[in-house]
Design a protein around this motif. Structure first.
Motif, PDB file in Angstrom:
ATOM      1  N   SER A  91      45.679  39.050  29.117  1.00  0.00           N
ATOM      2  CA  SER A  91      44.373  38.625  29.609  1.00  0.00           C
ATOM      3  C   SER A  91      43.832  37.465  28.790  1.00  0.00           C
ATOM      4  N   LYS A  94      38.543  41.948  27.422  1.00  0.00           N
ATOM      5  CA  LYS A  94      38.303  43.053  28.349  1.00  0.00           C
ATOM      6  C   LYS A  94      38.415  44.391  27.616  1.00  0.00           C
ATOM      7  N   HIS A 123      39.111  48.711  28.332  1.00  0.00           N
ATOM      8  CA  HIS A 123      39.438  49.820  29.226  1.00  0.00           C
ATOM      9  C   HIS A 123      38.741  51.059  28.666  1.00  0.00           C
ATOM     10  N   GLU A 156      39.325  50.393  34.309  1.00  0.00           N
ATOM     11  CA  GLU A 156      39.985  49.199  33.782  1.00  0.00           C
ATOM     12  C   GLU A 156      39.042  47.993  33.796  1.00  0.00           C
ATOM     13  N   ASN A 157      39.333  47.062  32.872  1.00  0.00           N
ATOM     14  CA  ASN A 157      38.672  45.747  32.863  1.00  0.00           C
ATOM     15  C   ASN A 157      37.144  45.847  32.868  1.00  0.00           C
TER      16      ASN A 157
END
Length: 794
Positions: free
Chosen positions: A387, A391, A393, A449-450
């Motif tokens: 990425s 970010k 998770h 996620e993200n």
């Protein structure tokens, strides 16, 4: 008056026959043969009218295949009687009798059937080959007494030669047809074998369809071909494979419900019968309202239905828009076989998908299971390294508070419906990209996620707690849910999915310890605790291998006349760094990691070995109980382990006994019962530990072949301050079931006295003795026996 030249000499007859015989060698087609006989042979004989009739396959009819005659000036010569029943007329008579007929005046013959130009003379001979009727040759003449014996002889000879030639040509034609059919059959057989092969070996359905079509195209006019699958639950037809004009088109086209009902394909599926028709027949179905015209009008149409399972039905269709491409019954048979193979292939795909789904999803809720959750977590964590932006998770671990009490009080059916309702409520609060998983029982996880910021998680948690806090109506029961929630984050691709799961689980347990409806985020204090647990897990295996575990023994005694009747063995761990470790510090960890199985067997071995030593030293006989995990009562293999200990150490009957908690026993009630029955011949008694702390056992107690109930210490503690009706109930229940009762945790004389007065037979606790090492325990037993002996002597 017509005039023909009559046959004048035998020489001319022989000339005609010789030429006929010679010509027969050159003629290979029946139409040519019949034309030659009527136009060349019979005409030379001086006949003015001749018809050759052949019988049908069932020999019910005589059908005209060739004729010769004199026509009127204004019309072409034709035979009026093109098809004659074999039981009618002179021709029928000759056919049935297989004998010739000659008449000079047929007006006197009742069998005669007049044609458009009535005759007076008639000569009819049969066509017979080896007693098998083929047909007749019928000749007529307008004059009386025209036909003579010579005419009969020559026509009979012609008929004999013609019959042999017809048989020969038919035989050759049949052989040719047979060879063609054999070639076709071999081709079909090869194609069928290929289809069967790809049905079982093609892994992907798209590949199967492509290979299948290549085979179909060699057998059938398949320029326009499609396979449709009808989902009965969704009422939707999906085009799985489509060929138009010989070109493959994008499939997966879905036909809307309104349009579906109007199609010939749906008609075939609905009626579950094949449809083979030409353009006129297709239009006739439309006129009858069976279906509508959708698209172009086909010149020919063939559709065959098939069934995959209760939910899915299918249809395979051939359409022709060219005059030269039509479909036959043979095409129908081939397509029917192909449809069965398609059904098998689709069924295999659905079965595979179902297996894959079951392997990765929870059966009750349809959510992802632990394995699928971890796989998605691994993939997502690795993506952090690729990425370009920062970010996060997040893993949310939920445990429903007091869900077990709902199962116990209202039953598992209500409990299951409650779980499903909660799942549906939570799904409305999370993103479609989040992985929602059931980890078992009432434990769930949500992997987000993200995440850009932790506040997104806080907002999701707020929605979740609010949604599940609302009352749920389940089978007239109004139920409310709450959950203990643990949260953990990961932001590095070097992190581990299992570690993230452990962190959120640890946070959830902290939340659960704090009370209902709590949320805890994983922190450094929890990290230290997890590290300690991980160290214990690693050290446990070494401890078993290095003999670091020791058994202590606490006496179980009678309350009326104090006497030791058995010992409960309690394990202690001599940790090389941490010193003596109590069971409550490592048993739960062993239970969670599955190491408890090996640890229990090691402890049972230690207990059995100690019993054997006491037996060899001729010390007083005594029973020893060992606490074991409920995991052992999930496999019949446990019976073999217990038998092995008795055999290995030659233990006295019933000297090694087992203790298990009531909740652990109820989890595997049916199998546990078989296991207990399997070890009963060894005299092994089963003690139900901590009785009264759960709710399940009271309903199942009469079904279990147990021997002793142990009242939990928490109830005995209350005897110093107030009366406890529950102890009275347990004692009454045990008496009715003829079970012994051990009161745990007796620490005061008052507790002893009250329990004795209530009728409790056995006790255990610090008032008599704390757990002791093996030598001290046996010394205590010997001293107690000596004391009892001296009391008796006095």
């Amino acid at each position: 008056m017509l005039s023909e030249k009559k046959l004048e000499s035998k020489t001319e007859q022989l000339s005609i026959i010789n030429q006929f015989s010679s010509s027969l060698l050159q003629i290979t087609h029946l139409d040519e043969l019949f034309d030659y006989v009527t136009s060349q042979v019979v005409k030379r004989l001086g006949f003015v009218d001749c018809v050759i009739y052949l019988t049908d396959q069932n020999q019910n009819w005589l059908e005209a295949v060739a004729y010769m005659g004199v026509a009127q000036d204004t019309e072409r010569y034709e035979v009026l009687q093109q098809k004659i029943p074999i039981e009618a007329g002179i021709t029928g008579h000759v056919a049935r009798t297989k004998k010739p007929f000659i008449s000079g005046n047929v007006s006197q013959e009742p069998m005669y059937i007049a044609d458009s130009r009535p005759a007076l003379s008639e000569l009819c001979v049969p066509l017979v080959y080896k007693e098998h009727l083929i047909g007749v040759i019928d000749c007529e003449h307008p004059e009386k007494d025209y036909f003579s014996a010579n005419h009969l002889q020559i026509l009979s000879t012609v008929a004999h030669l013609l019959s042999a030639k017809i048989h020969q040509v038919r035989t050759v034609d049949h052989l040719t047809a047979t060879v063609s059919q054999l070639n076709d059959a071999q081709l079909i057989e090869k194609c069928i074998l290929k289809i069967a092969n790809i049905t079982y070996h093609s892994r992907e359905l798209d590949t199967f369809y492509d290979e299948l079509y290549q085979i179909v195209y060699t057998l059938l006019p398949a320029e326009n071909f499609f396979i449709g699958i009808y989902d009965t639950k969704q009422d939707m037809l999906e085009i799985e494979y489509l060929i138009e004009g010989g070109i493959k088109c994008p499939a997966q086209q879905k036909v809307s419900k309104s349009q579906l009902k109007q199609t010939a394909s749906y008609y075939v599926i609905r009626t579950q019968s094949a449809l083979l028709c030409n353009r006129e027949q297709f239009q006739s179905h439309i006129n009858q309202g069976d279906f509508n015209m959708v698209g172009r009008s086909p010149h020919a149409w063939l559709g065959v239905p098939f069934v995959v399972n209760d939910q899915y039905q299918g249809v395979i269709v051939l359409q022709s828009y060219e005059e030269e491409d039509t479909f036959s019954s043979q095409h129908y048979s081939i397509l029917t076989y192909i449809s069965r193979q398609i059904s098998m292939a689709i069924d295999r795909r659905l079965a595979k998908q179902a297996l894959e789904h079951r392997a990765l999803h929870d059966e009750l809720t349809g959510l992802a299971n632990r394995y699928l959750l971890i796989e998605r977590m691994k993939h997502a964590i690795l993506s952090l390294g690729r990425s370009q932006t920062s970010k996060l998770h997040c893993l949310i671990y939920l445990d429903l508070d007091r869900f077990k009490s709902i199962n116990d009080s209202l039953g598992h059916e209500v409990g299951d419906k409650f779980l499903i309702a909660i799942v549906e409520a939570i799904q409305t609060c999370i993103r479609k990209t989040d992985t929602f998983a059931r980890l078992g029982g009432d434990e769930f996880a949500i992997f987000m996620e993200n995440i850009n910021h932790e506040v997104e998680v806080a907002q999701a948690l707020s929605r979740i707690t609010e949604a599940i806090a609302k009352p749920f109506v389940i089978d007239t029961h109004i139920l409310q849910a709450s959950s203990s929630i643990g949260v953990a984050f990961t932001e590095k691709d070097s992190d581990n999915a299992i570690t993230l799961l452990q962190q959120s689980d640890a946070a959830m347990y902290e939340a659960k310890s704090a009370g209902r409806s709590q949320i805890r985020y994983f922190n450094n204090a929890m990290r230290s605790k997890l590290k300690h647990q991980a160290d214990i897990e690693n050290d446990l295996q070494h401890g078993i291998q290095n003999g670091e575990f020791e058994l202590f023994f606490q006496p179980i005694f009678t309350l009326n006349a104090p006497k030791v009747v058995s010992f409960e063995s309690l394990v202690r761990w001599h940790h090389p760094k941490n010193g003596l470790v109590a069971p409550d510090q490592f048993i739960p960890i062993a239970e969670n990691t599955g190491q408890i199985i090996e640890l229990d067997l090691h402890i049972l071995d230690l207990a059995a070995k100690q019993l054997a030593k006491w037996q060899q030293q001729n010390l007083p006989s005594v029973k020893v109980t060992v606490n074991v995990s409920s995991r052992h009562f999930a496999s019949l293999e446990f019976i073999d382990h217990i038998r092995a200990f008795y055999d290995k150490y030659d233990l006295q009957h019933g000297s090694l006994c087992l203790e298990i908690t009531e909740s652990g026993l109820i989890e595997n009630l049916g199998l546990a019962t078989k296991i207990i029955e399997g070890i009963t011949p060894l005299g092994v008694q089963l003690y139900l530990d901590d009785f009264g702390t759960g709710y399940s056992a009271l309903g199942y107690l009469h079904q279990l072949p147990i021997h002793v109930l142990k009242i939990d210490k928490s109830f005995v503690d209350q005897l110093t301050t107030k009366d406890t009706p529950l102890i009275d109930a347990i004692l009454s229940l045990a008496k009715s079931l003829q079970l012994e009762v051990v009161a745990e945790g007796i620490e005061t004389p008052k507790q002893w006295a009250l329990l004795k007065r209530k009728g409790c037979q056995l006790g255990q606790g610090y008032l008599v003795s704390k757990p002791m090492p093996n030598e001290q325990a046996m010394s205590f037993l010997v001293a107690q026996n000596a004391k009892d002996g001296s009391s008796t002597a006095e």
